[in-house]
Motif scaffolding. Sequence first.
Motif, mmCIF file in Angstrom:
data_model
loop_
_atom_site.group_PDB
_atom_site.id
_atom_site.type_symbol
_atom_site.label_atom_id
_atom_site.label_comp_id
_atom_site.label_asym_id
_atom_site.label_seq_id
_atom_site.Cartn_x
_atom_site.Cartn_y
_atom_site.Cartn_z
ATOM 1 N N ASN A 1 0.397 -1.182 -0.210
ATOM 2 C CA ASN A 1 0.168 0.663 -0.186
ATOM 3 C C ASN A 1 0.652 1.334 -0.079
ATOM 4 O OD1 ASN A 1 -2.785 0.814 -0.180
ATOM 5 N ND2 ASN A 1 -2.766 1.304 2.430
ATOM 6 N N ALA A 2 2.228 1.319 0.862
ATOM 7 C CA ALA A 2 3.503 2.301 0.384
ATOM 8 C C ALA A 2 3.264 2.588 -0.517
ATOM 9 C CB ALA A 2 4.188 1.982 2.224
ATOM 10 N N LEU A 3 4.411 1.438 -1.094
ATOM 11 C CA LEU A 3 4.665 1.958 -2.843
ATOM 12 C C LEU A 3 3.250 1.828 -3.735
ATOM 13 C CD1 LEU A 3 7.207 -0.568 -2.783
ATOM 14 C CD2 LEU A 3 7.282 1.551 -2.070
ATOM 15 N N GLY A 4 2.455 1.276 -3.790
ATOM 16 C CA GLY A 4 1.063 1.706 -4.823
ATOM 17 C C GLY A 4 0.641 2.944 -3.947
ATOM 18 N N ASN A 5 0.578 4.106 -3.157
ATOM 19 C CA ASN A 5 0.153 5.304 -3.347
ATOM 20 C C ASN A 5 1.104 6.153 -3.669
ATOM 21 O OD1 ASN A 5 -2.578 5.349 -1.761
ATOM 22 N ND2 ASN A 5 -2.208 3.035 -1.261
ATOM 23 N N ILE A 6 2.493 5.493 -3.661
ATOM 24 C CA ILE A 6 2.987 6.850 -4.165
ATOM 25 C C ILE A 6 2.292 7.206 -5.680
ATOM 26 C CG2 ILE A 6 5.050 7.119 -5.583
ATOM 27 C CD1 ILE A 6 6.963 5.241 -3.793
ATOM 28 N N SER A 7 1.535 7.086 -5.774
ATOM 29 C CA SER A 7 0.463 7.435 -7.271
ATOM 30 C C SER A 7 -0.128 8.594 -7.001
ATOM 31 C CB SER A 7 -0.412 6.235 -8.346
ATOM 32 O OG SER A 7 -1.618 5.994 -6.587
ATOM 33 N N GLY A 8 -0.332 8.946 -5.077
ATOM 34 C CA GLY A 8 -1.397 9.935 -4.096
ATOM 35 C C GLY A 8 -0.367 10.756 -4.787
ATOM 36 N N ILE A 9 0.482 10.188 -3.954
ATOM 37 C CA ILE A 9 2.047 11.404 -4.176
ATOM 38 C C ILE A 9 1.891 12.601 -5.606
ATOM 39 C CG2 ILE A 9 4.366 12.099 -3.962
ATOM 40 C CD1 ILE A 9 4.159 10.013 -1.533
ATOM 41 N N VAL A 10 2.519 11.608 -6.411
ATOM 42 C CA VAL A 10 2.836 12.520 -8.025
ATOM 43 C C VAL A 10 1.929 12.600 -8.630
ATOM 44 C CG1 VAL A 10 5.094 10.767 -7.329
ATOM 45 C CG2 VAL A 10 3.708 9.985 -8.982
ATOM 46 N N GLY A 11 0.818 11.686 -8.534
ATOM 47 C CA GLY A 11 -0.190 11.976 -9.211
ATOM 48 C C GLY A 11 -1.027 13.584 -9.455
ATOM 49 N N PRO A 12 -1.944 14.040 -8.120
ATOM 50 C CA PRO A 12 -2.619 15.185 -7.602
ATOM 51 C C PRO A 12 -1.237 16.338 -8.517
ATOM 52 C CG PRO A 12 -2.844 14.367 -6.013
ATOM 53 C CD PRO A 12 -1.698 13.479 -7.255
ATOM 54 N N ILE A 13 0.048 16.188 -8.439
ATOM 55 C CA ILE A 13 0.595 17.190 -8.412
ATOM 56 C C ILE A 13 1.200 17.671 -9.779
ATOM 57 C CG2 ILE A 13 3.430 18.495 -8.754
ATOM 58 C CD1 ILE A 13 3.557 17.358 -5.845
ATOM 59 N N VAL A 14 1.695 16.527 -10.718
ATOM 60 C CA VAL A 14 1.288 16.516 -12.595
ATOM 61 C C VAL A 14 0.073 16.831 -12.719
ATOM 62 C CG1 VAL A 14 1.975 14.396 -14.322
ATOM 63 C CG2 VAL A 14 3.072 14.821 -11.744
ATOM 64 N N THR A 15 -1.090 16.157 -12.129
ATOM 65 C CA THR A 15 -2.185 17.015 -13.038
ATOM 66 C C THR A 15 -2.396 17.934 -12.827
ATOM 67 O OG1 THR A 15 -3.534 14.866 -12.450
ATOM 68 C CG2 THR A 15 -4.829 16.768 -13.380
ATOM 69 N N GLY A 16 -1.824 18.926 -11.684
ATOM 70 C CA GLY A 16 -2.470 20.530 -11.330
ATOM 71 C C GLY A 16 -1.028 20.695 -11.968
ATOM 72 N N LEU A 17 0.464 20.729 -13.058
ATOM 73 C CA LEU A 17 1.101 21.231 -13.297
ATOM 74 C C LEU A 17 0.175 21.286 -14.873
ATOM 75 C CD1 LEU A 17 4.912 19.732 -11.787
ATOM 76 C CD2 LEU A 17 3.776 22.041 -11.750
ATOM 77 N N ILE A 18 -0.126 19.937 -15.071
ATOM 78 C CA ILE A 18 -0.580 20.054 -17.201
ATOM 79 C C ILE A 18 -1.404 20.648 -16.764
ATOM 80 C CG2 ILE A 18 -1.952 18.519 -18.510
ATOM 81 C CD1 ILE A 18 -0.525 15.725 -16.682
ATOM 82 N N VAL A 19 -2.404 21.327 -16.258
ATOM 83 C CA VAL A 19 -3.084 21.877 -16.198
ATOM 84 C C VAL A 19 -2.820 23.180 -16.296
ATOM 85 C CG1 VAL A 19 -5.154 22.945 -14.804
ATOM 86 C CG2 VAL A 19 -5.331 20.107 -14.497
ATOM 87 N N ASP A 20 -1.598 23.575 -15.097
ATOM 88 C CA ASP A 20 -1.792 25.076 -15.179
ATOM 89 C C ASP A 20 -0.778 25.536 -16.287
ATOM 90 O OD1 ASP A 20 -2.366 25.911 -12.879
ATOM 91 O OD2 ASP A 20 -1.170 25.174 -11.515
ATOM 92 N N TYR A 21 0.245 24.258 -17.106
ATOM 93 C CA TYR A 21 0.847 25.112 -17.995
ATOM 94 C C TYR A 21 0.691 23.980 -18.814
ATOM 95 C CZ TYR A 21 3.425 26.344 -13.562
ATOM 96 O OH TYR A 21 3.944 27.148 -12.710
ATOM 97 N N LEU A 22 0.001 23.556 -19.469
ATOM 98 C CA LEU A 22 -0.651 22.812 -20.206
ATOM 99 C C LEU A 22 -1.857 23.132 -21.093
ATOM 100 C CD1 LEU A 22 0.793 19.245 -20.708
ATOM 101 C CD2 LEU A 22 1.843 21.906 -21.349
ATOM 102 N N GLY A 23 -2.562 23.663 -20.649
ATOM 103 C CA GLY A 23 -3.353 25.061 -20.495
ATOM 104 C C GLY A 23 -5.145 24.056 -21.041
ATOM 105 N N GLY A 24 -4.700 22.454 -19.967
ATOM 106 C CA GLY A 24 -6.121 21.871 -19.755
ATOM 107 C C GLY A 24 -5.779 20.616 -19.273
ATOM 108 N N TYR A 25 -7.625 18.997 -19.171
ATOM 109 C CA TYR A 25 -7.074 18.500 -19.002
ATOM 110 C C TYR A 25 -6.994 17.531 -19.730
ATOM 111 C CZ TYR A 25 -9.250 20.322 -14.273
ATOM 112 O OH TYR A 25 -9.211 20.589 -13.549
ATOM 113 N N GLY A 26 -6.360 17.781 -21.396
ATOM 114 C CA GLY A 26 -6.181 16.247 -22.066
ATOM 115 C C GLY A 26 -5.829 15.658 -21.212
ATOM 116 N N TYR A 27 -4.050 15.954 -21.171
ATOM 117 C CA TYR A 27 -3.455 15.745 -21.611
ATOM 118 C C TYR A 27 -3.693 14.639 -20.197
ATOM 119 C CZ TYR A 27 -1.004 17.908 -25.113
ATOM 120 O OH TYR A 27 -0.573 17.854 -26.006
ATOM 121 N N ALA A 28 -3.721 15.170 -18.563
ATOM 122 C CA ALA A 28 -4.016 14.338 -17.469
ATOM 123 C C ALA A 28 -5.010 13.106 -17.605
ATOM 124 C CB ALA A 28 -4.584 15.687 -16.663
ATOM 125 N N PHE A 29 -5.846 13.601 -18.518
ATOM 126 C CA PHE A 29 -6.769 12.578 -18.314
ATOM 127 C C PHE A 29 -6.184 11.057 -19.817
ATOM 128 C CE2 PHE A 29 -10.548 15.042 -17.474
ATOM 129 C CZ PHE A 29 -11.527 14.188 -16.904
#
Length: 411
Positions: A357-385
Amino acid sequence: MATQSIEGRAGGGRVTWVVVLIALSVLLNYVDRGAIGVAAPLMKEELGLSATGFGLAVSAFFWVYAPACLFVGWLCDRFCVYRVFALGVAIWAISTALTGFAGGLVSLIILRLFLGLGESIAFPGSTKIFAAEVPAERRGIANAAVAAAIAFGPAIGVLAGGAILGEWGWRPVFWIFGAVTLLWLIPWQFAAASMRARARAVPASERVSIRRLLRVPALWKMSVVHFLSNYGFYFLLAWLPLYLVNTRGYSIGEMTALTTLSFTTQGVVALAGGWLSDRMVAKGANEGEVRRWLMIAGQLAIGTATAGIAIADGYAMLALWLAVAGFGAGLIATNIFAVGQIFAGPRAAGSWMGVQNALGNISGIVGPIVTGLIVDYLGGYGYAFAAAAALSLLGALLWWKLIPEIRTLEL
């Protein structure tokens, strides 16, 4: 004194009540964890959070949650798991209530860290109890109860939180959710009393160390597929309400209905899948292979649905794809922990699931930050989806090709 439950199994009625209460705790776990997503449309504006800042706040939960699972899993194998479970629930309930007083990003992050610490008990603790107390032919429905709770928790959280949000604002969402979770401790003290009394000391020679587990290839492989299954689920859990309201232009009521549909489908499918898998195992099917193919189906469904949500045209198509996502998530949540219980066996279940569960939930650490960066700097949610869909589909491939024969290992 180090303790382990269990010498023999508890009676069926007692186990049923404990399973029900564990499922209820997981439901509250996801209500409280997902409250930030429900509150986001108003909280984000009032606290002045950018998409990147909101992503950091969501991610902060996992900064502690993931590594704490390692320690908590170790505690569950060496001390009374029932007492450790109660302590974790108390910590996360108080943290949830205090989030209603957050005044900015820093205080929000601190409270999310404590929430992650408390909630880290849920899956190492439940896995330890299920592996020790629940027989193989009932493993599916026990884990399905937890999987349904993972689904109904966000659904109830969205419904109740949306109503509170619309009536009183975002702060009471956290105050009310935290208070309700504290009340769970009362029935737990009574239901688990006889199991606490039967806990016995674990001889040092019988303990399985974290170091020893980390040399088992199957644990690393399970952690990889756990990461991939979590990425898509957490993406939808954290970002879907914000996406539906701010990008697609739906009202809070419409957002509530759509997300509730997805989570309700997930819960129903989890219960049906757990019941069906138990029936198949009771009739002689290979439990490991049954759960492998259910995981493959789940990953394919959620990956396809995530892509579909991004391109859906209109309310009806969004509803359809969200139902498909719920179908996939229901199969995944029922089986990901059951497979870990099979591999580890009762003696090492807490520590195994702590690592997985610890290693599997690393996705919860990196995922929201990656999504936030995509939305802020790539102009939308398309690449995040697109990223979330691709990772889910990769998970299906790895369940087919990477995961070895699913059986209890000699540890």
